[in-house]
Design a protein around this motif. Structure first.
Motif, short mmCIF file in Angstrom:
data_model
loop_
_atom_site.label_atom_id
_atom_site.label_comp_id
_atom_site.label_asym_id
_atom_site.label_seq_id
_atom_site.Cartn_x
_atom_site.Cartn_y
_atom_site.Cartn_z
N VAL A 52 0.83 -1.20 0.00
CA VAL A 52 0.00 0.00 0.00
C VAL A 52 0.86 1.26 0.00
O VAL A 52 0.60 2.22 -0.75
CB VAL A 52 -0.95 0.00 1.22
CG1 VAL A 52 -1.67 1.34 1.34
CG2 VAL A 52 -1.96 -1.13 1.09
N ALA A 53 1.93 1.27 0.82
CA ALA A 53 2.81 2.42 0.88
C ALA A 53 3.52 2.65 -0.46
O ALA A 53 3.66 3.80 -0.91
CB ALA A 53 3.84 2.24 2.00
N ALA A 54 3.93 1.56 -1.08
CA ALA A 54 4.61 1.69 -2.38
C ALA A 54 3.66 2.25 -3.43
O ALA A 54 4.05 3.10 -4.27
CB ALA A 54 5.13 0.32 -2.82
N SER A 55 2.42 1.81 -3.41
CA SER A 55 1.43 2.32 -4.36
C SER A 55 1.21 3.82 -4.16
O SER A 55 1.12 4.59 -5.12
CB SER A 55 0.11 1.57 -4.20
OG SER A 55 -0.85 2.03 -5.11
N ALA A 75 -7.68 3.37 3.85
CA ALA A 75 -9.00 3.90 3.50
C ALA A 75 -8.87 5.28 2.84
O ALA A 75 -9.55 5.57 1.85
CB ALA A 75 -9.88 3.99 4.75
N LEU A 76 -8.00 6.12 3.40
CA LEU A 76 -7.80 7.45 2.82
C LEU A 76 -7.20 7.35 1.42
O LEU A 76 -7.62 8.07 0.49
CB LEU A 76 -6.87 8.27 3.73
CG LEU A 76 -6.48 9.67 3.22
CD1 LEU A 76 -7.74 10.53 3.02
CD2 LEU A 76 -5.53 10.35 4.20
N LEU A 77 -6.24 6.45 1.27
CA LEU A 77 -5.62 6.29 -0.05
C LEU A 77 -6.62 5.74 -1.06
O LEU A 77 -6.65 6.19 -2.23
CB LEU A 77 -4.41 5.37 0.06
CG LEU A 77 -3.22 5.95 0.83
CD1 LEU A 77 -2.16 4.88 1.07
CD2 LEU A 77 -2.62 7.14 0.09
N ALA A 78 -7.43 4.77 -0.63
CA ALA A 78 -8.43 4.21 -1.55
C ALA A 78 -9.41 5.30 -1.99
O ALA A 78 -9.77 5.39 -3.17
CB ALA A 78 -9.17 3.06 -0.88
N ALA A 79 -9.83 6.12 -1.04
CA ALA A 79 -10.76 7.21 -1.37
C ALA A 79 -10.10 8.22 -2.31
O ALA A 79 -10.73 8.74 -3.23
CB ALA A 79 -11.22 7.89 -0.09
N PRO A 109 -8.76 -1.21 2.46
CA PRO A 109 -8.54 -2.11 3.59
C PRO A 109 -9.63 -3.16 3.73
O PRO A 109 -10.79 -2.92 3.39
CB PRO A 109 -8.56 -1.15 4.80
CG PRO A 109 -9.38 0.01 4.35
CD PRO A 109 -9.08 0.17 2.89
N SER A 110 -9.24 -4.31 4.21
CA SER A 110 -10.20 -5.39 4.44
C SER A 110 -11.11 -5.04 5.61
O SER A 110 -10.68 -4.42 6.58
CB SER A 110 -9.45 -6.69 4.75
OG SER A 110 -10.32 -7.67 5.28
#
Length: 264
Positions: free
Chosen positions: A16-19, A211-215, A231-232
């Protein structure tokens, strides 16, 4: 060796951090395109790319702390073997003296003699109980007020002082070993508590950050990337995309706290 729960979390956090780091500018560009028409005179677009990178750094920092705490706990668990072996060996030596002494008293004086010397019950196996039993028997052997019945055979004798000395000689090593094991237990509890705290913090950081990154990905029109970091809802510290890879692990609850951990 790192525990699987921590290894899985570390893998997810890194991904996630790399993305986030890789696509920070792309996210910022997409969000700017959506919000630029809403800017008023004198206003400027916030630095979304920096925000995304800060979230990624927070993820990395908290996960690194969890990995370090897990490593410390695993090292502490590995240290337990030698003290426990020393305790068990010392307990076996003391028990052997008590068992042989009990047999000698039984042969010479029978049940009445066993009761007088506090040896009428079976010799314990628990190391802590053995210490107490050894001290009581040695004291009874040395107590001049403790009178034994007449021996069954005239030829049967019991050197009470010698048996008491043999028991007493084995007590210090067992007491020292028990103290060492107790110390190791306290240290193990401390490292486990640190690991639990680190996992709680890491799971919170991951849940909020992912969640913030997905949004952010979604808002920027990058739904395919959002799906990879979301996140799951069932597995703390993991992404929803990983839920189909394996069934949720059994995570025994830690005393007094909601998060579940292994390694007790």
């Amino acid at each position: 060796m790192a525990s699987k729960l921590v290894t899985d979390r570390d893998k997810s956090s890194r991904a996630v951090a790399a993305s986030a780091e890789t696509h920070a500018d792309e996210i910022a560009k997409g969000i700017a395109a959506e919000l630029a028409p809403c800017l008023r005179s004198g206003e400027k677009m916030p630095d979304v790319a920096l925000l995304v990178r800060l979230v990624a750094r927070r993820l990395a920092t908290d996960t690194a702390a969890l990995v370090a705490a897990d490593d410390a706990h695993e090292r502490e668990l590995a240290d337990d073997a030698a003290p426990r072996e020393a305790r068990d060996e010392a307990a076996a030596r003391l028990r052997s003296v008590l068992v042989d002494g009990r047999a000698a008293v039984d042969a010479a004086f029978g049940p009445a003699g066993l009761r007088k010397l506090l040896l009428d019950g079976a010799v314990a196996e628990d190391p802590s109980v053995l210490v107490t039993a050894g001290e009581r028997v040695a004291s009874a052997l040395r107590d001049a007020e403790t009178k034994l019945p007449k021996p069954r055979r005239a030829s049967m004798k019991l050197d009470r002082a010698a048996l008491a000395d043999e028991i007493a000689a084995e007590l210090p090593a067992l007491k020292k070993a028990l103290a060492k094991v107790a110390t190791e237990e306290r240290e193990k509890e401390a490292t486990l508590r640190a690991k639990q705290n680190a996992m709680r913090k890491s799971d919170k950081s991951f849940g909020q950050g992912a969640a913030l990154l997905a949004a952010s990905f979604t808002f920027a029109g990058l739904e395919d990337l959002a799906a990879k970091v979301r996140p799951s809802g069932r597995r703390p510290g993991r992404t929803a995309a990983e839920e189909d890879d394996a069934p949720p692990p059994e995570e025994p609850a830690s005393p007094g706290s909601p998060p579940a951990l292994e390694g007790d």
